[in-house]
Scaffold this active site. Structure first.
Site, PDB file in Angstrom:
ATOM      1  N   ARG A 224      -0.524   1.349  -0.448  1.00 43.75           N
ATOM      2  CA  ARG A 224      -1.174   1.328   0.863  1.00 43.75           C
ATOM      3  C   ARG A 224      -2.618   0.855   0.686  1.00 43.75           C
ATOM      4  O   ARG A 224      -3.271   1.160  -0.322  1.00 43.75           O
ATOM      5  CB  ARG A 224      -1.196   2.738   1.479  1.00 43.75           C
ATOM      6  CG  ARG A 224       0.162   3.213   2.008  1.00 43.75           C
ATOM      7  CD  ARG A 224       0.587   2.453   3.245  1.00 43.75           C
ATOM      8  NE  ARG A 224       1.849   2.921   3.795  1.00 43.75           N
ATOM      9  CZ  ARG A 224       3.041   2.416   3.510  1.00 43.75           C
ATOM     10  NH1 ARG A 224       3.162   1.417   2.651  1.00 43.75           N
ATOM     11  NH2 ARG A 224       4.130   2.891   4.081  1.00 43.75           N
ATOM     12  N   HIS A 272       1.962  -7.764   2.946  1.00 45.14           N
ATOM     13  CA  HIS A 272       2.809  -6.550   2.965  1.00 45.14           C
ATOM     14  C   HIS A 272       4.298  -6.916   2.895  1.00 45.14           C
ATOM     15  O   HIS A 272       5.084  -6.546   3.767  1.00 45.14           O
ATOM     16  CB  HIS A 272       2.508  -5.714   4.228  1.00 45.14           C
ATOM     17  CG  HIS A 272       2.920  -4.266   4.084  1.00 45.14           C
ATOM     18  ND1 HIS A 272       2.156  -3.213   4.523  1.00 45.14           N
ATOM     19  CD2 HIS A 272       4.037  -3.696   3.563  1.00 45.14           C
ATOM     20  CE1 HIS A 272       2.777  -2.067   4.284  1.00 45.14           C
ATOM     21  NE2 HIS A 272       3.926  -2.342   3.684  1.00 45.14           N
TER      22      HIS A 272
END
Ligand code: NDP
Ligand code: OXD
Length: 309
Positions: A224, A272
């Protein structure tokens, strides 16, 4: 059986159709604001608080991802007694292992430097590295970390891991807890972050941590964005302490077009994509778990809310 579905993006109709095929007796509906009709299960990705508030009737909430930080951020809006179940691999581990192995090999074989030379039309020999000097340290040795370790070991890299509890994985040197972090960092030529985002791991990739890596080390963050203190990374690259970084996740996504990372040639950016949620695998896993729960059997991937993952 009633299932409510919500995801902040993605092809809703296809998810619904596949859930219905996997669970033909279930009535699957998209949740909309104001829907308080009874439901047995929720299948969600980044749901709004209004969906789950007062939903003590649910038997479980299935998170359409491995990371549960977005759902746990709902805090008190998440009904206390309802189990939260995350995706447990579901085809993500192999993708993650591919992504990380590619990045490690790229740095090991100095392709980042050859690419830079090629841009300047330079034909120059660079001394090969030795695998025994190129130890990879993996932060987080859960479902994804273990698969990454397995593939890196098969490629001949020395691998060490850091987790809360000690691991017994053949060939992997395990480090556990805060007391063993410094020793782990000092020996990691490449640092791979695959930790869940929790209050303990937010900002863990800061100057204090990254400066403990050997000079010239590389960072790969596939977990993250909020693990990383972005300015600290930029500073350590400018100072020459770090050799490069491969980042798949960011504090703000999409990464703003004026973000400083775009202008740092030693940072490789991907949007991502290191491990995508695969619809077929995910639906199969969730349907199997719903059937297990209906039979009163335990399921894997239950989130421990006190730990935050
Ligand atoms: P797991 O829960 O299986 O593994 C988490 C690991 O982190 C465990 O080994 C755990 O230790 C360790 N850990 C957690 N907190 C700490 C801490 N405070 N100190 C040391 N170690 C800690 O998760 P997954 O492997 O399935 O996924 C990891 C993360 O990857 C997800 O939470 C998600 O954020 C991210 N992800 C990113 C994707 C992307 O596309 N970029 C895709 C999928 C996931 P222990 O084993 O002792 O409990
Ligand atoms: C996940 C993700 O957590 O895709 O599964 O980021």
């Amino acid at each position: 059986m009633q299932i409510i579905y919500y995801a902040d993006s993605g092809p809703v109709e296809q998810w619904l159709a596949e859930l219905h095929t996997a669970l033909p007796l279930a009535d699957v509906r998209v949740w909309h604001e104001g829907d308080t009709a009874p439901a047995d299960y929720a299948v969600v990705w980044k749901p709004p608080a209004a969906m789950l508030q007062h939903r003590a009737d649910l038997k479980a909430i299935f998170n359409l991802g491995a990371g549960v930080d977005a759902i746990l951020q709902l805090g008190d809006a998440l009904p206390a007694g309802v189990p939260v179940v995350r995706l447990d691999d579901a085809g993500m581990a192999v993708q993650m292992a591919d992504y990380v192995s590619h990045a490690v090999l790229r740095y090991f074989r100095r392709f980042d430097e050859f690419d830079a030379q090629a841009r300047d039309h330079q034909w120059r020999f660079l001394k090969p590295r030795r695998k025994e000097d190129f130890s990879v340290g993996i932060l987080g040795m859960g479902v994804l970390g273990a698969r990454i370790a397995e593939v890196l070991l098969s490629l001949g890299f020395p691998v060490r891991s850091w987790s809360r509890s000690r691991k017994e994985i053949a060939g992997v040197q395990s480090h556990a807890g805060a007391d063993e972090l410094d020793d782990f960092l000092a020996q990691s030529q490449v640092l791979v972050c695959v930790l869940p985002l929790t209050p303990q791991t937010t900002g863990i990739l800061d100057r204090n941590t990254l400066a403990r890596l050997p000079k010239g080390a590389y960072l790969i963050n596939v977990a993250r964005g909020a693990h990383l203190v972005e300015q600290d990374l930029l500073d350590l690259l400018d100072e020459g302490h770090l050799g490069g970084a491969t980042l798949d996740v960011f504090r703000e996504e999409p990464l703003p077009s004026d973000h400083a990372f775009w202008n740092q040639p030693r940072i490789t950016i991907t949007p991502h994509i290191s491990a995508l949620t695969l619809r077929g695998d995910s639906v199969r896993q969730i349907a199997a778990k719903i059937k297990q729960m209906e039979r009163g059997q335990p399921v894997a991937g239950l989130v421990d809310r006190t730990k935050g993952y």
